[in-house]
Design an enzyme around this catalytic site. Structure first.
Site, mmCIF file in Angstrom:
data_model
loop_
_atom_site.group_PDB
_atom_site.id
_atom_site.type_symbol
_atom_site.label_atom_id
_atom_site.label_comp_id
_atom_site.label_asym_id
_atom_site.label_seq_id
_atom_site.Cartn_x
_atom_site.Cartn_y
_atom_site.Cartn_z
ATOM 1 N N CYS B 430 17.564 2.223 17.341
ATOM 2 C CA CYS B 430 17.469 0.946 16.643
ATOM 3 C C CYS B 430 16.775 -0.131 17.457
ATOM 4 O O CYS B 430 16.030 -0.947 16.926
ATOM 5 C CB CYS B 430 18.855 0.473 16.205
ATOM 6 S SG CYS B 430 20.043 0.357 17.542
ATOM 7 N N HIS B 472 24.297 -2.028 17.466
ATOM 8 C CA HIS B 472 23.079 -1.982 16.675
ATOM 9 C C HIS B 472 22.195 -3.160 17.037
ATOM 10 O O HIS B 472 22.656 -4.146 17.633
ATOM 11 C CB HIS B 472 23.456 -2.043 15.178
ATOM 12 C CG HIS B 472 22.336 -1.683 14.262
ATOM 13 N ND1 HIS B 472 21.588 -0.536 14.396
ATOM 14 C CD2 HIS B 472 21.838 -2.327 13.169
ATOM 15 C CE1 HIS B 472 20.675 -0.485 13.444
ATOM 16 N NE2 HIS B 472 20.799 -1.567 12.677
ATOM 17 N N ASP B 487 16.430 -5.106 8.645
ATOM 18 C CA ASP B 487 16.852 -4.032 9.545
ATOM 19 C C ASP B 487 15.849 -2.895 9.454
ATOM 20 O O ASP B 487 15.906 -2.076 8.537
ATOM 21 C CB ASP B 487 18.252 -3.539 9.157
ATOM 22 C CG ASP B 487 18.808 -2.570 10.193
ATOM 23 O OD1 ASP B 487 18.059 -2.194 11.121
ATOM 24 O OD2 ASP B 487 19.995 -2.191 10.075
#
Lengths: 308, 677
Positions: B430, B472, B487
């Site tokens: 991520c 994250h 995202d």
């Protein structure tokens, strides 16, 4: 309120008879007579403290007569020797040996009159006899008859020519009582009827000596509840707050005296009241050396110990 | 035996002591020291255990001169001084949690070595209690509490043994005594726990000795979050008022990173405080129990619309709370590092965007010079796009359509990590995607930043667990005056958002031992159950504070007390309890016999007639007096008097006594009746 009769109390018929008989010669002294009887039943020696002439000797003699016991009397004087009490060995020229001439102590009831007029040596001659119920003369130990009691009288300490009894000897008397002057009424009766001395001499035994011994054994069976024993012990402990407290021997005596007192009242168990009733006579002379002063000391104790 | 040439008064005292109390104390000290082995340097533990062992060993030859000198007062004092110096040298400072606990540890051992008199034992018991409590400086978890249990039992044992060391009890009465001791203490402990006045904050702030920070850090390099995701540790737990948010809305915002040097993301050094207020219609309320991470930030779901405060109340943003602020970057900050489990109540709006209190600065547009290819691509794409939103979609589409892979093993990147990732390796976690996406935005002239935090959370019973493996990173882009959340990971691996990390990663890559197990296996269930127990412990015991106390008092209808009232109340209750407990030997006295009970009743009846018994008055004399003064009911009195006198003092079996008592009771009734008529 005084019209109400006291609570009916049971009493031993034979004991009542004895007390009634004593009443005829010692007017108005029922309480003291009861204590004296309990003392004798508890196999205790009795000390009577009083001024002369109030009936000490009469009481002792009456007991001897009523209980059917042989009795002897020793008048203690300041020149009394131990041998005058216990006896002496005399050389018998006929048989070429010493023979023991038993003293007056060899009897069941010994009346020791004015015991505190004799010096210490003569007093202590009685000591062994009273405690061990035996006499040792010239290395030979001789048993005294059973039962054996000493009823001693003593003059109040403040009189002249008096040797106070040592504490050890006082401790050997289970009870000390004082007769005191009779009531006004009783004394008047006494004066009106004349001397009772002849009546005393004529007294017939009311119980068999064997029965007396049996009673003495029965007294050991009188039940003392834990709470009563506790009360008794509390009294003994309370007496020790002051320096001269009651000895364990005195405490044991208190137990016996309480039982005997209950027995005289025809009970098979001791009440706290019995303990309280005998306490002054058991403790008084031991605490102060004098019966009269001791009664006040004992009252202070019984007034302050919680009863069950 | 040869007399020692050197004679010190204290040395002359032999070390005689009965074995039972020595062993009991040794066992107690060992158990008290045991949990500290993890917290203290090893040489301290060795020293402590050695002193205790030596002292126990010396018992065999208590007159041995060697021992008498070693355990003499001068020698013990010297050892204590040396110990203190070594501790100072080890830590570099003395007044702090660790050195002080270490010193106490050594002192307790030395006191035991010096043990001679029973007074020493009392002191030792007190010292070991304190040492036992110092454990909670390190951890207040359920495990920590359970670990102290054996020591508490040993404490009970030592107390039972020291009661009368020369007359040890048999095993069973001993156990019963220990159990009784502990049970007697329990109500006091419970009452103290519930009633003892709590201060709003910690009594003193413990110096932060251990600097092991856990969880997210305030910088982000490629691979940071990836390694964090291997940890199963709990980051925080959350209780929601009402239903929890859906899985794709569980974005827990943490550090906001704006500076990028081409390799590492870091936050703006100067965060402006006092976020101006905003009105958000519907907000979600929840309480976070944050595990200590030794950092300054707190976590809030999506858009925070309030600031937590110490007393648990909720302060609207725009104002200043007593311990937290909301920075202009939308990051919730606490004033002090979080060093113990922190509980705060918070409100958030699930909007996916953030109000911008200040216009974005040049920092949010800054592009490092090691991303030439990214810059070129961004400019090209931007030129093709009709709007900012169109551009964002094109970039996300690129991640989605092209051969990008979501993986924990992205391989090594060189000097142009963003370029290499975007164009060559196309494999990343991520942070790679967030980093690259943010750069794409900035290169196209859109202010953008990276937000780190947690995505997800697992419901366990009535609360949510957020673990480190949920860590994250995502992006926020400034479009139309608000910071819009994007995202990029969701474009590559939508399962990450919906179903968590495990579902999103390729098979075999997810090495997190705990979570790797089958979701339905018993280890997973047991783990969750254990977490629930821990959570309950945390919220019911550790988090029981002045506010929960106030609530409890309110619930059971007690007014809120002043501190002195509460203290007086506690002291009074404790005193009453102790007296009651001490009275118990008396209570064991057999109850009053029936006859005695009725005698007391009779006394009361007569007392009501004005005839009170003097304490020294014997029973018969009392009856006599009552008989003389009562005036009526004399027959009844005589009867009951006779019955009671024989029931109380005559020899009889228990059965007879009871029958007599029953008879006396009936007679008492008659007497009462006569007296009342």
């Amino acid at each position: 309120m005084s019209s109400v009769a006291p609570l009916p109390q049971p009493s031993n018929p034979s004991a009542t008879q004895i007390l009634d008989a004593l009443d005829t010669v010692l007017l108005g002294k029922r309480g003291q007579c009861t204590l004296a009887l309990a003392c004798i039943l508890a196999r205790g020696h009795l000390l009577i403290e009083d001024v002369p002439g109030v009936g000490k000797t009469t009481l002792a003699r009456a007991f001897g007569g009523l209980l059917g016991l042989p009795w002897k009397r020793v008048q203690f004087t300041n020149d009394l020797l131990p041998a005058d009490v216990v006896g002496v060995s005399i050389f018998d020229s006929k048989n070429q040996e010493f023979q023991f001439q038993a003293g007056p102590v060899f009897t069941s009831l010994l009346l020791a009159d004015e015991i505190n007029r004799a010096p210490a040596k003569a007093q202590s001659a009685l000591l062994e006899a009273m405690e061990e119920r035996q006499v040792t003369v010239d290395g030979v130990t001789r048993e005294l008859p059973d039962p054996f009691f000493v009823i001693a009288t003593q003059n109040p300490g403040e009189q002249r020519g008096v040797f106070g009894l040592p504490e050890s000897q006082l401790d050997r008397f289970l009870m000390g009582i004082s007769l005191g002057y009779p009531d006004k009424e009783q004394e008047r009766l006494l004066l009106a009827n004349g001397d009772t001395r002849t009546e005393v001499d004529a007294m017939q035994p009311l119980i068999d000596p064997k029965v007396l011994l049996q009673w003495m054994n029965e007294i050991d069976e009188v039940h003392m509840a834990d709470s009563v024993l506790q009360y008794l012990h509390d009294l003994v402990i309370a007496s020790r707050v002051e320096q001269n407290g009651l000895s364990p021997r005195a405490a044991l005596g208190l137990v016996r005296a309480s039982r005997a007192y209950a027995f005289v009242h025809n009970r098979n168990h001791v009440l706290p009241d019995d303990v309280k009733a005998v306490f002054a006579s058991v403790a008084g002379h031991r605490l102060t050396g004098s019966v009269l002063a001791g009664a006040a000391a004992a009252k202070t104790i019984t007034d302050n110990v919680t009863a069950p | 035996m040869k007399r020692p040439t050197l004679t010190l008064r204290n040395n002359a005292e032999p070390l005689v002591m009965e074995a039972t109390s020595l062993y009991a104390l040794a066992a107690l000290l060992m158990l008290v020291q045991l949990p500290h082995v993890l917290n203290l340097p090893i040489w301290i533990s060795v020293f402590g255990v050695a002193m205790i062992t030596l002292r126990v060993y010396a018992r065999r030859t208590p007159h041995d001169v060697k021992w008498r000198y070693l355990f003499s007062t001068p020698s013990i004092t010297l050892l204590a001084v040396i110990g203190a110096a070594l501790i100072r040298a080890h830590y570099g400072y003395f007044l702090g949690r660790d050195p002080c606990v270490a010193f106490l540890f050594i002192l307790v051992s030395l006191k035991f070595a010096e043990y001679r008199r029973s007074a020493d034992a009392t002191l030792l018991l007190g010292l070991s209690c304190i040492l036992l409590l110092t454990q909670y400086f390190y951890s207040q978890s359920l495990i920590a509490a359970l670990v102290t249990l054996p020591a508490v039992l040993a404490l009970g044992h030592a107390l039972a043994v020291l009661r009368d060391p020369t007359h040890a009890l048999a095993k069973k009465p001993q156990l019963r005594l220990i159990g009784k001791l502990l049970l007697q203490g329990l109500p006091i402990a419970l009452m103290l726990f519930v009633m003892f006045p709590r201060l709003p904050g910690p009594l003193w702030s413990l110096p932060d000795d251990a600097s092991g920070k856990t969880g997210l850090s305030d910088t982000m390099r490629p691979g940071d979050i990836g390694s964090l995701s291997q940890s199963n540790e709990v980051a925080f737990r959350v209780e929601f008022e009402g239903a929890p948010p859906p899985a794709d809305a569980r974005y827990w915002r943490g550090p906001v990173l704006t500076r990028f040097d081409g390799f590492t993301w870091s936050p703006e050094p100067r965060l402006v405080e006092a976020y101006p207020g905003s009105t958000v219609p519907s907000a979600l309320e929840y309480t976070v129990m944050l595990q200590p991470h030794k950092q300054n930030w707190l976590f809030a779901l999506d858009q925070a619309v309030s600031i937590p405060s110490k007393d648990g109340s909720i302060t609207p943003i725009g104002s200043v709370s007593d311990f937290a602020t909301l920075s202009t970057a939308g990051q919730l900050m606490s004033r002090d590092p979080v060093t113990r489990v922190l509980r705060y109540t918070q409100r958030s709006a699930i909007t996916g965007h953030f109000q911008a209190p200040v216009k974005p600065s040049q920092v949010e547009l800054n592009v490092p010079n090691n991303i030439p290819r990214t810059t070129t691509l961004a400019k090209k794409l931007r030129a093709q796009s009709s709007s900012a939103n169109d551009y964002v979609n094109r970039v996300l589409n690129r991640f989605n359509q092209m051969d990008y892979r979501y993986t924990l093993e992205p391989g090594l990147l060189g000097n142009n990590p963003v370029d290499e990732f975007l164009f060559d390796s196309r494999q990343g976690f991520c942070e790679h995607y967030a980093s690259a996406f943010t750069m794409m935005m900035r290169a196209a002239g859109l202010p953008a930043r990276v937000v780190t935090g947690y995505l997800g959370g697992e419901m366990n019973e009535d609360y949510m667990i957020v673990r480190q493996s949920d860590a994250h990173a995502w992006s926020e882009v400034y479009i139309n005056g608000v910071w819009q959340r994007f995202d990029p990971t969701a474009a590559v691996a939508p399962e990450r958002v919906e179903n968590g990390l495990r579902a999103a990663l390729p098979d075999g890559e997810f090495n997190n031992g705990f979570a790797n197990s089958n979701a339905f296996s018993w280890t997973k269930k047991a783990g969750l159950m254990w977490d629930a127990v821990n959570h309950d412990w945390q919220r019911m015991v550790v988090d029981y504070n002045n506010r929960s106390q106030e609530n409890l008092f309110k619930k059971i209808g007690l007014p809120s007390f002043a501190l002195w009232q509460l203290t007086a109340f506690i002291l009074a209750i404790s005193a009453v309890w102790c007296l009651w407990m001490l009275r118990s030997p008396l209570r064991k006295k057999p109850p009053l016999l029936p006859a005695e009970r009725i005698w007391k009743k009779l006394e009361t009846v007569l007392q009501s007639q004005g005839i009170e018994r003097e304490p020294a008055e014997t029973p018969q004399a009392y009856l006599e007096r009552a008989y003389q003064t009562l005036g009526r009911g004399n027959e009844e009195l005589q009867r009951i008097g006779q019955t009671l006198m024989s029931a109380r003092f005559a020899p009889m079996t228990g059965k007879d006594a009871e029958a007599q008592a029953g008879q006396a009771d009936a007679q008492l009734g008659q007497l009462r009746k006569t007296l009342q008529s």
